[in-house]
Motif scaffolding. Structure first.
Motif, short mmCIF file in Angstrom:
data_model
loop_
_atom_site.label_atom_id
_atom_site.label_comp_id
_atom_site.label_asym_id
_atom_site.label_seq_id
_atom_site.Cartn_x
_atom_site.Cartn_y
_atom_site.Cartn_z
N PRO A 183 0.81 -1.23 0.00
CA PRO A 183 0.00 0.00 0.00
C PRO A 183 0.84 1.28 0.00
N VAL A 238 -5.00 3.63 1.52
CA VAL A 238 -5.40 3.15 2.85
C VAL A 238 -6.52 4.01 3.43
N SER A 265 -9.15 2.92 10.22
CA SER A 265 -10.17 1.94 10.60
C SER A 265 -11.43 2.58 11.17
N ALA A 266 -11.30 3.60 11.99
CA ALA A 266 -12.48 4.25 12.56
C ALA A 266 -13.25 4.98 11.47
N LEU A 284 -13.31 4.10 8.35
CA LEU A 284 -14.00 3.05 7.61
C LEU A 284 -15.28 2.63 8.32
N PHE A 332 -5.90 2.25 13.31
CA PHE A 332 -4.92 1.59 12.45
C PHE A 332 -5.40 1.74 11.01
N MET A 333 -4.48 1.56 10.07
CA MET A 333 -4.81 1.77 8.67
C MET A 333 -5.14 0.44 8.02
N VAL A 334 -6.21 0.42 7.23
CA VAL A 334 -6.55 -0.80 6.51
C VAL A 334 -6.50 -0.54 5.01
N THR A 335 -6.43 -1.61 4.26
CA THR A 335 -6.44 -1.52 2.81
C THR A 335 -7.27 -2.67 2.26
N THR A 336 -7.41 -2.74 0.94
CA THR A 336 -8.26 -3.79 0.40
C THR A 336 -7.47 -5.07 0.17
#
Lengths: 297, 297, 297, 297
Positions: B111, B228, B231-232, B234, B258-262
């Motif tokens: 990412p 990215v 999380s919150a 998202l 925290f950071m999320v991705t696909t």
């Protein structure tokens, strides 16, 4: 009802229990907790068809090793994780016979690459035993197969494995796959072992694609590492962590689902895959971790 | 208050407007919408210090090209995306002078790899013009620099770029970086161009690390692709999509972010990075896409 | 006359001596042999302009560590190689001051990838010392730079390094590069250290491209690993090994030269690059190999 | 006698003819030359056991397409190479029936990676035809298998392929492998097609490991690309090119042989593997090269 998506028996049980309707006891399921090498282990036994229905998974034993503290990188974190995974796996597997280790998933897609990556850390010995049986007498025969993905092979993983089982005639198959968890905190921080086989791509209901005793003719064991979380499940998870008393699940029902993973997935998948590969060596061979390092370098 | 994290000026403006308190007009910011090659483009101009304060970004122009429909892969989707990005970029950049294209980020962390990956699709010409000025007279001089990351270089990106600018003496720097968006739907489906420079690692407030006219002595333009989502953010996003009228933002405040991705980030980053690289060629060189294919193969 | 191509001072001296015309003594060159950790080490000192002319290399000291037996993989072969390289390098370098380690070459071209690959095993500490000087007080500051290649950067390696030296202000530069040897047996089985700087792409006579005290303003040390052999040189080498008394060198003169490498180059470059990286850590930091493993994992 | 090592029937015939003793006619072998898309094609037919003995290869037809001029990168060089390979292959293969394409070799070892790399450019259709037979009616069913290498699988390639053939039941197997040539000029500049099957690792005389009609029960065709040259053969080659009248082959007999490849092998293997993959598509599917680009991107 909004379904929190999970491949972990541990979480299927949690979800059953959290559900507001469940004031009754969960029949046909037994759970026990222990610790191994400092890491918590939960064993969930699905004992009969009541358990199968409640948790949506086949009868059998599921061990979840909680490696959350692995990432604190305290003393011997790697060696302890290998021994924890390896010890549980050794107890689960038959003590003798050739093993075919199958790595499922897509090596070119990081969150799906646990299977092929773990195989890079598994000691392959079948050909050595075949060529020099005396010199390698102390080793258990191990062969490996990377299934690839349907789009690049044209062949279902189960078909390809069945063909190989016919030729190699292993005593058992051990399948490694990436899983979906309901909690981000379990992504690359949990290993699930089971004696129930595996359905690649998880529970799509395609029975022809299952890897189990029925389709392969030999016992099938599974090792899985969760690497993704469903977006709606993550949302519910974040809200709960944030102190929300109760999520209105109706809200989440219509959301178009997609799978998310962590930003650090490259490093995390690499590290956990190595734990899995070394754990398999620990279970199958009579070797110290130092010796594995030397043999795999 | 819970802060929805974003690097996109477009979203900073959205968030300001959505905020319950904002019954007043947003002063110092102008937004206009157009379409280019079938892709929507939003231009946000931050005009003065009121706009800077409201949106938390420096004064200047920000173009967001919405490539959501790119993933439907309809006729000429790639060529149209390249022309959309390239045309906006060409209008933004000074028409002449040598260019140093800087790819920020970590090639080993999917990412974060947009910068280095995009550079693989940028035509590098400075050395050719220097060695054979007549033969390559039709090209604009372009050099490239992959900053790597602090942990593997020990040097801040801005320091390294400043040293190189001293030697190469470009007319402008064009920096490519991965961004954070507030919406999963924009991950690898949006390109932001700006004339304001860039702060690697986005807005940590470390002024020494900024890449801009002030620190480098030449104008700095930026191209960013969100990869990215926090999380919150998202969670709030998913709930809103699901029809929740209003999120109790208090709930999200204490959540450890925290950071999320696909799950599909490998393929998505690869494809969008190529759009960015080719878009840069479109803006800087007088070439058709076919010609770029031939020169880059 | 047919010229056997080499970047190793050791081989340049061998060739001088083997030459039929050399019945006189080689003036201005001194050679001594020792052993370190079981590996033979040859030191060639080029003392004056007579030595420079005879060997075609600048005045200075060249150490060649012969790692041929590394590939027998006997006890501690890796650790001993690291200590051999590290000990010689430590003796060669000034004992204090910040170091900029430069990895030359093309990471995408296996025989040219020694520089960037070795850097993956070098401990980078400059940023840590800068952020937390007390906690990291025991470390020597080390930064790293991967030059890439002209075709993908548009910038000569020497230009880019000069810019970085201006910003980072190291006490010395240590450059890592792939070399050409005259003998296949030395490919990935030899490490050359020198205090004379380096000319990337070896001896093309482009003075602007040299990395040395003159062009960078600080002392430049070099570590090189031969990975290729010129085809005509290989032919002569094979014939000599096969017992031919004397090669008719006229025959080889008109041959269109090209560089060859071994079939196993991927594994060999990976392993030797790690020896080089760890050897640098051994020379610069006060650490055991085990500790490097832990810090670099 | 010194044996020049080769996997090309064309070269085996050349060597027979060059041999000083051969004043007689080569019986049981027929050779014809044509041109296709500007590239020379040599067909060698081994007609009976006299031919088999003389050339050391099984009876059958061998086509060698000379792509030397590919590297001049003149107009349409790639498309012409694909059509040349594809047209010969189409004429060689049965016109109907499912195909299993097998990529032999080690993806992690550049000179051995032709098989797995070429598969990345082959259109895989079996699963599509199986799921949506009407929509994909125009395609021929193609599945793929990457054998890996014995050290990482524990299973002979022939065993694994046999198991898969049992499941997939293809009408034919098409095996891709890297070969050894006697001449550096043919490395990554030649493609050999044959209808005789293949012995992985070339001619080690292990009959169990052969992929042919006898071991697999279906016809086996082969595509090979030379990527390595034996060092002694290279030496003789260089000397001959240099005008030496006659090499004293006795000299080369005792030389410890090793395989060499070119410095540029990474790029060359990548490019030729793509030619092979697209050539297979050309032979099997009714598609233009543009359409392959779109389907494989």
């Amino acid at each position: 009802m909004f379904i929190k998506r999970t491949d972990l028996a541990l979480e299927a049980r949690e979800l059953w229990q959290e559900s507001a309707e469940r004031t009754t006891r969960l029949m046909g399921v037994k759970a026990t907790k222990t610790k191994l090498e400092g890491y918590p282990v939960t064993r969930v036994d699905i004992l009969d068809h009541r358990g199968e229905e409640a948790l949506g998974k086949p009868q059998g034993s599921y061990f979840t090793i909680d490696l959350t503290t692995f990432w604190q990188r305290k003393a011997d974190f790697f060696e302890r994780a290998v021994r924890a995974v390896g010890t549980e796996l050794k107890a689960l597997l038959p003590p003798e016979g050739a093993v075919l280790v199958v790595g499922l998933g897509n090596a070119a897609m990081t969150p799906d690459a646990v299977g092929p990556l773990a195989l890079d850390s598994v000691l392959i010995t079948r050909h050595l035993l075949s060529a020099m049986p005396k010199q390698f007498a102390g080793f258990r025969p191990v062969a490996a197969f990377r299934t690839g993905v349907l789009g690049t092979t044209g062949v279902e993983s189960a078909e390809a494995v069945r063909g190989l089982v016919e030729e190699v005639r292993p005593a058992l198959v051990l399948a490694i796959d990436a899983l979906a968890s309901r909690r981000c905190g379990r992504v690359c921080a949990t290993v699930q072992l089971s004696d129930t086989g595996i359905i690649p791509g998880s529970g799509v209901g395609n029975h022809r694609s299952a890897l189990n005793q029925e389709t392969l003719g030999v016992p099938v064991f599974a090792i899985g590492v969760p690497t993704v979380v469903d977006s709606a499940t993550l949302a519910a998870d974040v809200l709960e962590e944030s102190g929300a008393e109760k999520i209105d699940e109706e809200r989440l029902r219509d959301h178009e689902p997609f799978m998310v993973t962590t930003r650090d997935i490259d490093q995390q998948v690499r590290d956990l895959s190595k734990v899995v590969g070394y754990g398999i060596n620990w279970a199958l061979q009579d070797l110290e971790i130092e010796e594995m390092n030397a043999l795999l370098s």
